[in-house]
Design an enzyme around this catalytic site. Structure first.
Site, short mmCIF file in Angstrom:
data_model
loop_
_atom_site.label_atom_id
_atom_site.label_comp_id
_atom_site.label_asym_id
_atom_site.label_seq_id
_atom_site.Cartn_x
_atom_site.Cartn_y
_atom_site.Cartn_z
N GLU A 1 -7.50 8.75 6.44
CA GLU A 1 -8.03 9.02 7.23
C GLU A 1 -7.96 10.69 8.22
O GLU A 1 -7.49 11.50 7.59
CB GLU A 1 -6.14 9.32 8.89
CG GLU A 1 -5.94 7.82 8.95
CD GLU A 1 -4.78 8.03 9.71
OE1 GLU A 1 -4.12 8.75 10.00
OE2 GLU A 1 -4.27 6.59 9.87
N HIS B 1 -3.37 10.88 0.68
CA HIS B 1 -2.26 10.55 1.66
C HIS B 1 -1.48 12.42 2.75
O HIS B 1 -0.46 11.70 3.19
CB HIS B 1 -1.42 9.21 2.54
CG HIS B 1 -0.44 8.71 3.55
ND1 HIS B 1 -1.16 7.62 3.81
CD2 HIS B 1 -0.84 9.55 4.79
CE1 HIS B 1 -1.22 7.40 5.07
NE2 HIS B 1 -0.12 8.51 5.89
N TYR C 1 -4.21 1.59 15.55
CA TYR C 1 -3.42 1.65 16.85
C TYR C 1 -3.87 1.52 17.90
O TYR C 1 -2.99 1.03 18.82
CB TYR C 1 -2.96 2.82 16.29
CG TYR C 1 -2.24 3.47 14.67
CD1 TYR C 1 -0.01 2.72 15.15
CD2 TYR C 1 -2.35 3.63 13.54
CE1 TYR C 1 -0.05 2.59 14.09
CE2 TYR C 1 -1.57 4.09 12.44
CZ TYR C 1 -0.34 3.85 12.08
OH TYR C 1 0.47 3.50 11.40
N ASN D 1 -7.55 1.46 9.33
CA ASN D 1 -5.58 1.77 10.50
C ASN D 1 -6.43 1.67 11.89
O ASN D 1 -7.18 2.32 12.25
CB ASN D 1 -5.43 3.13 9.96
CG ASN D 1 -4.98 3.97 8.35
OD1 ASN D 1 -5.13 2.41 7.20
ND2 ASN D 1 -4.47 4.92 8.07
N ARG E 1 0.41 -1.32 -0.17
CA ARG E 1 -0.45 0.24 0.52
C ARG E 1 0.96 1.43 -0.34
O ARG E 1 1.01 1.67 1.19
CB ARG E 1 -1.17 -0.39 1.21
CG ARG E 1 -1.89 1.33 1.29
CD ARG E 1 -2.59 1.32 2.70
NE ARG E 1 -3.17 2.74 2.91
CZ ARG E 1 -3.14 3.31 3.66
NH1 ARG E 1 -2.50 3.18 4.89
NH2 ARG E 1 -3.53 4.38 3.92
N GLU F 1 -3.87 -0.01 7.93
CA GLU F 1 -1.96 0.43 8.85
C GLU F 1 -2.48 -0.42 9.89
O GLU F 1 -3.84 -0.65 10.67
CB GLU F 1 -2.32 1.66 9.09
CG GLU F 1 -2.04 2.60 7.93
CD GLU F 1 -1.47 4.10 7.51
OE1 GLU F 1 -1.30 4.21 9.45
OE2 GLU F 1 -1.95 4.73 7.42
C1 GBH Z 1 -1.20 6.89 11.02
O1 GBH Z 1 -1.95 7.70 11.44
C2 GBH Z 1 -0.52 7.34 9.55
O2 GBH Z 1 -2.30 7.12 8.22
C3 GBH Z 1 0.62 6.97 8.72
O3 GBH Z 1 0.83 8.14 8.35
C4 GBH Z 1 1.27 7.96 10.24
O4 GBH Z 1 2.94 7.74 9.81
C5 GBH Z 1 1.66 6.40 11.04
O5 GBH Z 1 -0.08 6.33 11.68
C6 GBH Z 1 2.14 6.22 12.40
O6 GBH Z 1 2.34 7.79 13.34
O7 GBH Z 1 0.74 14.43 18.57
O8 GBH Z 1 0.11 13.27 20.60
O9 GBH Z 1 -1.84 15.40 19.03
C7 GBH Z 1 -2.05 7.50 12.83
C8 GBH Z 1 -3.24 8.62 13.71
C9 GBH Z 1 -3.41 10.42 13.92
C10 GBH Z 1 -1.97 8.94 15.04
C11 GBH Z 1 -2.12 12.12 14.64
C12 GBH Z 1 -1.29 10.09 15.70
C13 GBH Z 1 -1.38 12.17 16.42
C14 GBH Z 1 -1.19 12.79 17.83
N1 GBH Z 1 -2.80 9.23 13.92
N2 GBH Z 1 -1.85 11.86 15.95
S1 GBH Z 1 -0.28 13.38 18.50
#
Ligand code: GBH
Length: 486
Positions: free
Chosen positions: A204, A158, A334, A332, A114, A392
């Site tokens: 996202e 993206h 996490y 995605n 991807r 993701e």
């Molecule tokens: C993904 O976002 C993205 O799609 C990708 O590009 C990125 O590299 C990957 O995750 C890892 O981060 O700064 O504390 O306010 C995941 C969702 C949304 C998580 C923004 C981090 C910022 C948190 N992300 N968030 S903060």
């Protein structure tokens, strides 16, 4: 004095001497290794194992072959916006090293990749004349992937919006951007769908709209008041819908369209009926401006009430476009949002994490493997989605190469093993998850965090651009080869 009671003594003490003597003795070493022995831990046949990256995070080459500037070029070059003033000017230099990077994928055994297409490479001004040299990079990349037996899955957005669209009308604040996005999506689909069979519209909403236009920590760095911000959200989902329609109108038959969304993943605090139902209700409400309106073709009453006079302005025709049917949904995943049932009007509460809650190297990345069960399970249950990809999942770790040059990222392996166990549980329960894309193939530009947080399976030495597989790469190779949690 001696607490170290031998087995024999213990069984005698327990009065089991005769019994244990009569039973076949199984020494611990004779037990089969669970992961190898247990077919119950396997993924469905044909499960699609992949890895993921995004254009601005890996490509570099920002001024090459006619690429126009994006909002991330502007933002990252603005003092104070990224850690250490990091930019994506060079990043992983993937634009020049993509062949080598495809070999990294091949060595892992991934069957799908991807990647995202940089809109300003294809339309340097966002709309108007296309730049054939920009599209050519993706032609070369796609050909290289296919020549190595790897299926290309392309994301159209993206986060690297052409700066010209931000300058003219405020980017996603303007409906013009939604329309330009549809046009760009149709153009790409027309040129790549002979080889690319899966397209994601956006990556996202929850990140680029909220962080870019309300919180201001991502490009374009704005803090819009609620009314304008909710309208921006609306234009983003509208752009998605227009892109779905344009792809259908321009792509070869059989091309599949979906999106990659970091929904809020609502996980029941206890797996009983009341909390499970609460997590389902929470899933709809907490994703109201994005996934819910895309799936249901309407904003929930609670969302419209909550936003009140700041609610987005829209027409019935907009809602129809936004909810254009999809072939699949990408999520995605996490972190979990823990949810419990309560007596409030909506019947749920999101439970804040206690201070001791564990997280990975990025402080936002709180750990909750169950998210990989409940995320796809709720999407399938609530909206009857038949084809789901985890677009993701992965984590940051404070990776440091050991004397032998390898990064022993045992914490990442632990994270992945636990999350994948829950994903396996989902597939075993019949949740239609068809594939999984691990974020990320290699360390890269982590947006506002610059190069400080590493998410890769491969360590990148940014001074030399050398890629070295981490322990987690060996782990993932094993998972793929055996189609099971290793
Ligand atoms: C993904 O976002 C993205 O799609 C990708 O590009 C990125 O590299 C990957 O995750 C890892 O981060 O700064 O504390 O306010 C995941 C969702 C949304 C998580 C923004 C981090 C910022 C948190 N992300 N968030 S903060």
């Amino acid at each position: 004095m001696d607490h170290d009671i031998s087995r024999r003594t213990f069984s005698q003490l327990a009065g089991l001497g005769a019994l244990s003597a009569a039973m076949p003795r199984v020494a611990a070493t004779e037990l089969e290794d669970p992961a190898i022995a247990s077919p119950g831990r396997s993924f469905p046949k044909g499960f699609l194992w992949g890895s993921a990256t995004a254009s601005y995070q890996v490509e570099g080459a920002v001024n090459e072959d006619g690429r126009g500037p994006s909002i991330w070029d502007t933002f990252s070059h603005t003092p104070g916006k990224t850690v250490d003033g990091a930019t994506g000017d060079v990043a992983d230099d993937h634009y020049h090293r993509y062949k080598q990077d495809v070999q990294l994928m091949k060595a892992l055994g991934v069957k799908a990749y991807r990647f995202s297409i940089a809109w300003p490479r294809v339309f340097p001004q966002g709309s108007g004349s296309p730049n054939p040299k920009g599209l050519d990079f993706y032609n070369r990349l796609v050909d290289e992937l296919l020549a190595n037996g790897i299926q290309p899955f392309a994301t159209l957005y993206h986060w690297d919006l052409p700066q010209a669209l931000q300058d003219d009308g405020g980017g996603w604040e303007s409906r013009n951007t939604s329309e330009a996005f549809g046009h760009y999506a149709g153009y790409v689909a027309q040129h790549l769908s002979d080889r690319v069979k899966h397209f994601f519209t956006t990556n996202e909403f929850g990140a680029f709209v909220e962080l870019g236009y309300a919180i201001g920590i991502h490009a374009p760095g704005l803090k819009l008041p609620p009314g304008r911000f909710n309208q921006t959200r609306h234009h983003a989902v509208l752009g998605h819908g227009l892109a779905v329609q344009a792809i259908r109108a321009n792509a070869r038959p059989g091309t599949k369209v979906g999106l990659a969304e970091n929904m809020t993943i609502c996980v029941p605090v206890i797996e009983n009926d009341a909390h499970i139902r609460a997590a389902e209700r929470a899933t709809r409400e907490m994703n109201a401006p994005y996934m819910t309106v895309i799936q249901e073709g309407r904003y929930t009453d609670a969302y419209l009430e909550r936003t009140g006079t700041d609610a987005p302005k829209f027409t019935a025709a907009d809602l129809k476009v936004i909810s254009s049917p999809l072939d699949f949904v990408g999520i995605n995943i996490y972190t979990p949002t823990w949810v419990r049932a309560d007596d409030s009007p909506l019947g749920f509460t999101a439970v804040p994490n206690p201070g001791s809650y564990p997280h990975m190297a990025s402080s936002w990345l709180t750990i909750g493997p169950e998210a990989l069960y409940w995320g796809p399970r709720n999407v399938a249950k609530i909206w009857k989605v038949q084809e789901i990809y985890i677009t993701e999942n992965g984590c940051s770790s404070s990776d440091v190469p050991a004397a032998d040059g390898i990064v022993y990222d045992t914490d990442r392996v632990m994270y992945l093993r636990n999350y994948l166990s829950q994903l396996q549980r989902a597939t075993a329960d019949g949740v239609p998850v068809k594939g999984y894309f691990l974020w990320s193939l290699m360390d890269n530009f982590e947006w506002a965090d610059g190069y400080t947080n590493r998410f890769g399976l491969h360590y990148v030495d940014y001074a030399t651009q050398k890629r070295t597989p981490k322990l987690s790469a060996s782990f993932y190779r094993e998972v793929i080869a055996r189609n099971t949690v290793a």
